[in-house]
Design a protein around this motif. Structure first.
Motif, PDB file in Angstrom:
ATOM      1  N   SER A 238      31.800  19.670  28.027  1.00  0.00           N
ATOM      2  CA  SER A 238      31.440  18.894  29.222  1.00  0.00           C
ATOM      3  C   SER A 238      30.476  17.759  28.918  1.00  0.00           C
ATOM      4  O   SER A 238      30.594  16.673  29.495  1.00  0.00           O
ATOM      5  CB  SER A 238      30.792  19.807  30.270  1.00  0.00           C
ATOM      6  OG  SER A 238      31.710  20.737  30.758  1.00  0.00           O
ATOM      7  N   ARG A 239      29.534  18.000  28.029  1.00  0.00           N
ATOM      8  CA  ARG A 239      28.477  17.016  27.803  1.00  0.00           C
ATOM      9  C   ARG A 239      28.764  16.052  26.658  1.00  0.00           C
ATOM     10  O   ARG A 239      28.019  15.091  26.475  1.00  0.00           O
ATOM     11  CB  ARG A 239      27.156  17.736  27.591  1.00  0.00           C
ATOM     12  CG  ARG A 239      26.774  18.519  28.870  1.00  0.00           C
ATOM     13  CD  ARG A 239      25.410  19.096  28.848  1.00  0.00           C
ATOM     14  NE  ARG A 239      24.413  18.037  28.861  1.00  0.00           N
ATOM     15  CZ  ARG A 239      23.186  18.202  28.377  1.00  0.00           C
ATOM     16  NH1 ARG A 239      22.826  19.339  27.840  1.00  0.00           N
ATOM     17  NH2 ARG A 239      22.322  17.212  28.418  1.00  0.00           N
ATOM     18  N   ASN A 240      29.822  16.282  25.904  1.00  0.00           N
ATOM     19  CA  ASN A 240      30.202  15.362  24.821  1.00  0.00           C
ATOM     20  C   ASN A 240      31.488  14.654  25.226  1.00  0.00           C
ATOM     21  O   ASN A 240      32.578  14.958  24.735  1.00  0.00           O
ATOM     22  CB  ASN A 240      30.356  16.124  23.501  1.00  0.00           C
ATOM     23  CG  ASN A 240      29.021  16.541  22.948  1.00  0.00           C
ATOM     24  OD1 ASN A 240      28.229  15.708  22.515  1.00  0.00           O
ATOM     25  ND2 ASN A 240      28.746  17.831  22.985  1.00  0.00           N
ATOM     26  N   THR A 241      31.337  13.694  26.104  1.00  0.00           N
ATOM     27  CA  THR A 241      32.507  13.009  26.673  1.00  0.00           C
ATOM     28  C   THR A 241      33.322  12.248  25.630  1.00  0.00           C
ATOM     29  O   THR A 241      34.500  11.992  25.856  1.00  0.00           O
ATOM     30  CB  THR A 241      32.080  12.058  27.806  1.00  0.00           C
ATOM     31  OG1 THR A 241      31.112  11.129  27.298  1.00  0.00           O
ATOM     32  CG2 THR A 241      31.479  12.834  28.969  1.00  0.00           C
ATOM     33  N   ASP A 242      32.721  11.897  24.501  1.00  0.00           N
ATOM     34  CA  ASP A 242      33.469  11.198  23.460  1.00  0.00           C
ATOM     35  C   ASP A 242      34.494  12.111  22.793  1.00  0.00           C
ATOM     36  O   ASP A 242      35.483  11.636  22.232  1.00  0.00           O
ATOM     37  CB  ASP A 242      32.525  10.618  22.404  1.00  0.00           C
ATOM     38  CG  ASP A 242      31.720  11.685  21.677  1.00  0.00           C
ATOM     39  OD1 ASP A 242      31.143  12.569  22.370  1.00  0.00           O
ATOM     40  OD2 ASP A 242      31.654  11.646  20.438  1.00  0.00           O
TER      41      ASP A 242
ATOM     42  N   GLN B 267      36.204  14.583  24.517  1.00  0.00           N
ATOM     43  CA  GLN B 267      37.201  15.008  25.510  1.00  0.00           C
ATOM     44  C   GLN B 267      38.568  14.359  25.319  1.00  0.00           C
ATOM     45  O   GLN B 267      39.586  15.068  25.338  1.00  0.00           O
ATOM     46  CB  GLN B 267      36.676  14.778  26.925  1.00  0.00           C
ATOM     47  CG  GLN B 267      35.496  15.651  27.267  1.00  0.00           C
ATOM     48  CD  GLN B 267      34.798  15.222  28.543  1.00  0.00           C
ATOM     49  OE1 GLN B 267      35.219  14.296  29.235  1.00  0.00           O
ATOM     50  NE2 GLN B 267      33.700  15.892  28.860  1.00  0.00           N
TER      51      GLN B 267
ATOM     52  N   PHE C 222      39.724  20.117  30.719  1.00  0.00           N
ATOM     53  CA  PHE C 222      39.825  18.799  30.103  1.00  0.00           C
ATOM     54  C   PHE C 222      41.237  18.555  29.590  1.00  0.00           C
ATOM     55  O   PHE C 222      42.012  19.484  29.401  1.00  0.00           O
ATOM     56  CB  PHE C 222      38.780  18.643  28.997  1.00  0.00           C
ATOM     57  CG  PHE C 222      37.380  18.735  29.527  1.00  0.00           C
ATOM     58  CD1 PHE C 222      36.843  17.708  30.272  1.00  0.00           C
ATOM     59  CD2 PHE C 222      36.620  19.873  29.325  1.00  0.00           C
ATOM     60  CE1 PHE C 222      35.565  17.797  30.810  1.00  0.00           C
ATOM     61  CE2 PHE C 222      35.348  19.985  29.848  1.00  0.00           C
ATOM     62  CZ  PHE C 222      34.822  18.944  30.593  1.00  0.00           C
TER      63      PHE C 222
ATOM     64  N   GLN D 142      41.890  11.782  28.179  1.00  0.00           N
ATOM     65  CA  GLN D 142      41.164  11.548  29.430  1.00  0.00           C
ATOM     66  C   GLN D 142      39.694  11.938  29.264  1.00  0.00           C
ATOM     67  O   GLN D 142      39.377  12.955  28.671  1.00  0.00           O
ATOM     68  CB  GLN D 142      41.793  12.413  30.524  1.00  0.00           C
ATOM     69  CG  GLN D 142      41.074  12.394  31.856  1.00  0.00           C
ATOM     70  CD  GLN D 142      41.762  13.304  32.859  1.00  0.00           C
ATOM     71  OE1 GLN D 142      42.974  13.338  32.954  1.00  0.00           O
ATOM     72  NE2 GLN D 142      40.974  14.045  33.612  1.00  0.00           N
ATOM     73  N   VAL D 143      38.809  11.116  29.811  1.00  0.00           N
ATOM     74  CA  VAL D 143      37.392  11.456  29.858  1.00  0.00           C
ATOM     75  C   VAL D 143      37.133  12.096  31.209  1.00  0.00           C
ATOM     76  O   VAL D 143      37.569  11.584  32.236  1.00  0.00           O
ATOM     77  CB  VAL D 143      36.502  10.206  29.682  1.00  0.00           C
ATOM     78  CG1 VAL D 143      35.040  10.552  29.901  1.00  0.00           C
ATOM     79  CG2 VAL D 143      36.705   9.594  28.309  1.00  0.00           C
ATOM     80  N   GLY D 144      36.451  13.215  31.192  1.00  0.00           N
ATOM     81  CA  GLY D 144      36.160  13.939  32.427  1.00  0.00           C
ATOM     82  C   GLY D 144      37.212  14.999  32.700  1.00  0.00           C
ATOM     83  O   GLY D 144      38.267  15.032  32.059  1.00  0.00           O
TER      84      GLY D 144
END
Length: 185
Positions: free
Chosen positions: A107-111, A113, A158, A162-164
């Motif tokens: 969740s916190r490492n969007t790069d 995802q 996820f 896609q991000v998020g």
């Protein structure tokens, strides 16, 4: 007498409804990881073992220790707990140690995802094989996420490219979670 019978029948019906509801929800939650379950390679198992802490796992997931009928201090328990984690716990998103929570990490490492999506093993492998990089990444624990009031989703929410999270995903933890309200006092 009729009032007593009526009360018993209604109580029994409510108890059955609750039991069925709880069982259905638990089966649904457990089966979510089953859709992603696969055989792991020897390399994946060896790499994931580097982030596994048997003492932590055994103390947090007493259901596993009790299920196998072992005392927490049995010498073979470390191997048994790791085998459970690899075969079941990892897919159920159980934490392998106090220092790593895959949902927080994803969740916190969007790069990561778009690259890894819902590949739970991919997040473990990335974390364990990029240790130098971890110094600048967020702390992958629920406590740190609570302290930072981060919204956390299941790794299974996820999607590659896609991000998020996927549309309609429900957060596992939000700033409105009870833990945040406790910290505010």
């Amino acid at each position: 007498m009729k009032k007593f019978k009526f009360t018993k029948i209604v109580s029994f019906a409510l108890a059955m409804f609750m039991a069925f509801s709880v069982f259905t929800v638990n089966v649904s939650a457990a089966s979510r990881g089953d859709a992603y379950k696969r055989e792991l390679t020897a390399e994946e198992i060896a790499t994931i073992k580097t982030v596994f802490d048997a003492k932590y796992y055994g103390s947090v997931y007493l259901d596993v220790v009790h299920f196998y009928g072992y005392d927490y201090y049995t010498p073979a328990i470390d191997d048994i707990l790791f085998a459970h984690f690899i075969n079941c716990g990892i897919w159920e998103e159980r934490q392998p140690s106090a220092a790593f929570n895959v949902d927080v990490y994803a969740s916190r490492n969007t790069d990561l995802q778009p690259q890894l999506g819902d590949n739970i093993i991919g997040y473990y492998m990335y974390y364990a094989t990029h240790l130098k990089e971890q110094s600048w990444r967020v702390v992958p624990t629920l406590n740190d996420a609570w302290a930072k009031q981060a919204t956390i989703y299941s790794v299974y929410d996820f999607q590659v490219g896609q991000v998020g999270p996927k549309a309609g995903a429900v957060a596992v933890q939000t700033p409105d979670s009870p833990a945040f309200k406790i910290d505010e006092k």
